[in-house]
Design a protein around this motif. Structure first.
Motif, PDB file in Angstrom:
ATOM      1  N   ALA A 256       2.295   0.165  -4.608  1.00  0.00           N
ATOM      2  CA  ALA A 256       2.748  -0.512  -3.569  1.00  0.00           C
ATOM      3  C   ALA A 256       1.890   1.467  -2.283  1.00  0.00           C
ATOM      4  N   SER A 257       0.670   0.850  -1.315  1.00  0.00           N
ATOM      5  CA  SER A 257       0.439   1.628  -0.501  1.00  0.00           C
ATOM      6  C   SER A 257       1.413   1.355   0.694  1.00  0.00           C
ATOM      7  N   TYR A 258       0.875   3.181   1.078  1.00  0.00           N
ATOM      8  CA  TYR A 258       1.911   3.316   2.563  1.00  0.00           C
ATOM      9  C   TYR A 258       0.801   4.131   4.135  1.00  0.00           C
ATOM     10  N   ILE A 259       0.267   3.154   4.861  1.00  0.00           N
ATOM     11  CA  ILE A 259       0.575   4.127   5.517  1.00  0.00           C
ATOM     12  C   ILE A 259       0.893   3.596   6.787  1.00  0.00           C
ATOM     13  N   SER A 260       0.929   5.104   7.751  1.00  0.00           N
ATOM     14  CA  SER A 260       1.955   4.835   8.719  1.00  0.00           C
ATOM     15  C   SER A 260       1.787   4.519   9.663  1.00  0.00           C
ATOM     16  N   SER A 261       2.308   3.913  10.578  1.00  0.00           N
ATOM     17  CA  SER A 261       1.961   3.094  11.523  1.00  0.00           C
ATOM     18  C   SER A 261       1.214   4.450  12.832  1.00  0.00           C
ATOM     19  N   LYS A 262       1.882   5.526  12.907  1.00  0.00           N
ATOM     20  CA  LYS A 262       1.792   6.272  13.586  1.00  0.00           C
ATOM     21  C   LYS A 262       0.164   7.161  13.082  1.00  0.00           C
ATOM     22  N   ALA A 263      -0.024   6.825  11.927  1.00  0.00           N
ATOM     23  CA  ALA A 263      -1.740   7.128  11.926  1.00  0.00           C
ATOM     24  C   ALA A 263      -2.272   6.360  13.124  1.00  0.00           C
ATOM     25  N   THR A 264      -3.847   7.233  12.525  1.00  0.00           N
ATOM     26  CA  THR A 264      -4.821   6.769  13.725  1.00  0.00           C
ATOM     27  C   THR A 264      -5.911   6.233  12.676  1.00  0.00           C
TER      28      THR A 264
ATOM     29  N   ASN B 239      -1.863  11.322  10.577  1.00  0.00           N
ATOM     30  CA  ASN B 239      -3.398  11.392  10.369  1.00  0.00           C
ATOM     31  C   ASN B 239      -4.786  10.496  11.471  1.00  0.00           C
ATOM     32  N   THR B 240      -5.972  11.213  11.313  1.00  0.00           N
ATOM     33  CA  THR B 240      -7.341  10.897  11.752  1.00  0.00           C
ATOM     34  C   THR B 240      -8.057   9.931  10.550  1.00  0.00           C
ATOM     35  N   ILE B 241      -8.117   8.920  10.212  1.00  0.00           N
ATOM     36  CA  ILE B 241      -9.340   7.953   9.533  1.00  0.00           C
ATOM     37  C   ILE B 241     -10.302   7.582  10.589  1.00  0.00           C
TER      38      ILE B 241
ATOM     39  N   SER C 237       0.428  15.303   6.386  1.00  0.00           N
ATOM     40  CA  SER C 237       0.536  14.951   7.771  1.00  0.00           C
ATOM     41  C   SER C 237      -0.956  15.475   9.269  1.00  0.00           C
ATOM     42  N   GLY C 238      -0.759  15.573   9.157  1.00  0.00           N
ATOM     43  CA  GLY C 238      -2.137  15.661  10.714  1.00  0.00           C
ATOM     44  C   GLY C 238      -3.326  15.983  10.175  1.00  0.00           C
ATOM     45  N   ASN C 239      -4.158  15.279   8.821  1.00  0.00           N
ATOM     46  CA  ASN C 239      -5.869  16.124   8.764  1.00  0.00           C
ATOM     47  C   ASN C 239      -5.973  14.983   9.656  1.00  0.00           C
ATOM     48  N   HIS C 240      -7.359  15.492   9.488  1.00  0.00           N
ATOM     49  CA  HIS C 240      -8.928  14.433   9.953  1.00  0.00           C
ATOM     50  C   HIS C 240      -9.865  14.271   8.379  1.00  0.00           C
ATOM     51  N   ILE C 241      -9.670  12.706   9.053  1.00  0.00           N
ATOM     52  CA  ILE C 241     -11.003  12.347   7.558  1.00  0.00           C
ATOM     53  C   ILE C 241     -12.159  12.103   8.644  1.00  0.00           C
ATOM     54  N   GLY C 242     -12.808  12.174   8.457  1.00  0.00           N
ATOM     55  CA  GLY C 242     -14.286  12.116   8.868  1.00  0.00           C
ATOM     56  C   GLY C 242     -15.151  10.649   9.209  1.00  0.00           C
ATOM     57  N   HIS C 243     -16.154  10.377   9.249  1.00  0.00           N
ATOM     58  CA  HIS C 243     -16.786   8.776   9.039  1.00  0.00           C
ATOM     59  C   HIS C 243     -17.438   8.919   8.249  1.00  0.00           C
TER      60      HIS C 243
END
Length: 238
Positions: A95-103, A121-123, A137-143
């Motif tokens: 299973a994977s989890y992607i927070s609903s509070k991530a962008t 996280n911003t993805i 928590s709190g990372n920026h993953i660019g385009h």
């Protein structure tokens, strides 16, 4: 709606956190925990049953339960990688989890299995996250960035657009990876490091302050016996 059943491998802090997030913010119901026999101290954890690996398939059959491997970056993510492959061979869906509070826009994004993305996280669009990869928590993953398999990214890390991160890499707090950079496999990118050039496999890159500390304790072959490379400062990167 009836929730899917989930069992978590591990009984440490990460496992407890995974239980919290899956319970509060996913389609899963956490039903128990699995650990290697030598680490099974009690038969319960977080008020749920805990069993040894040898008993996992009887107690939590893969036909009924999905699995999440809650192991951090031990031995450059190799322990988590080993368990990832082992439980896939045993027939578990991971299973994977992607927070609903991530962008996350989900436009062109791809996510592997056994991925865990914490809050804030911003993805950006078209970024790809490989299997068995953890984003604290709190990372920026660019385009258009591509994060490999079995990677651990801590917090406040900036990964710019079109960056490629190799498998089994660890990236420390507040590190910055410039756009179009390729991070090779099995790298350790230390806290605060600025990476402005491509890196080499099986290498560690730290900022100048950290390098000085490591040298002061005669530890320049930290982690996998490779020389520590200094980065950072006002002008210089890798």
């Amino acid at each position: 709606m009836k929730k899917k059943k989930l069992v978590i491998f591990g009984t440490d802090d990460f496992a407890q956190l995974a239980k919290f997030y899956f319970t509060a913010d996913s389609e899963y119901e956490v039903c128990g925990f699995v650990v290697d026999k030598e680490y099974l101290i009690e038969d319960s954890f977080c008020n749920l049953p805990a069993v040894a690996l040898e008993d996992a398939e009887e107690k939590f059959p893969p036909s009924e339960y999905d699995m999440f491997i809650a192991i951090a970056y031990t031995h450059l993510n190799e322990v988590r990688e080993q368990k990832y492959h082992e439980y896939k061979r045993r027939g578990y869906k991971l299973a994977s989890y992607i927070s609903s509070k991530a962008t996350c826009w989900y436009e062109g994004n791809e996510f592997g299995d056994n991925v865990f993305v914490f809050e804030d996280n911003t993805i950006q669009p078209y970024a790809k996250i490989g299997s068995n990869t953890i984003l604290w928590s709190g990372n920026h993953i660019g385009h258009h960035a591509e994060i490999g398999n079995h990677v651990f990214i801590t917090s406040q890390v900036v990964i710019a657009g079109r960056v490629v991160i190799g498998d089994n890499t660890f990236i420390g707090i507040n590190a910055t990876i410039n756009d179009h950079i390729r991070i090779a496999e099995r790298n350790i990118i230390g806290a605060r490091a600025l990476i402005a050039r491509n890196t080499k496999p099986n290498s560690m890159y730290v900022d100048k302050i950290t390098k000085k500390v490591l040298q002061n304790v005669n530890d320049s072959t930290f982690f996998f016996g490779k020389s520590v490379k200094s980065v950072g400062g006002d002008k210089d990167g890798v």
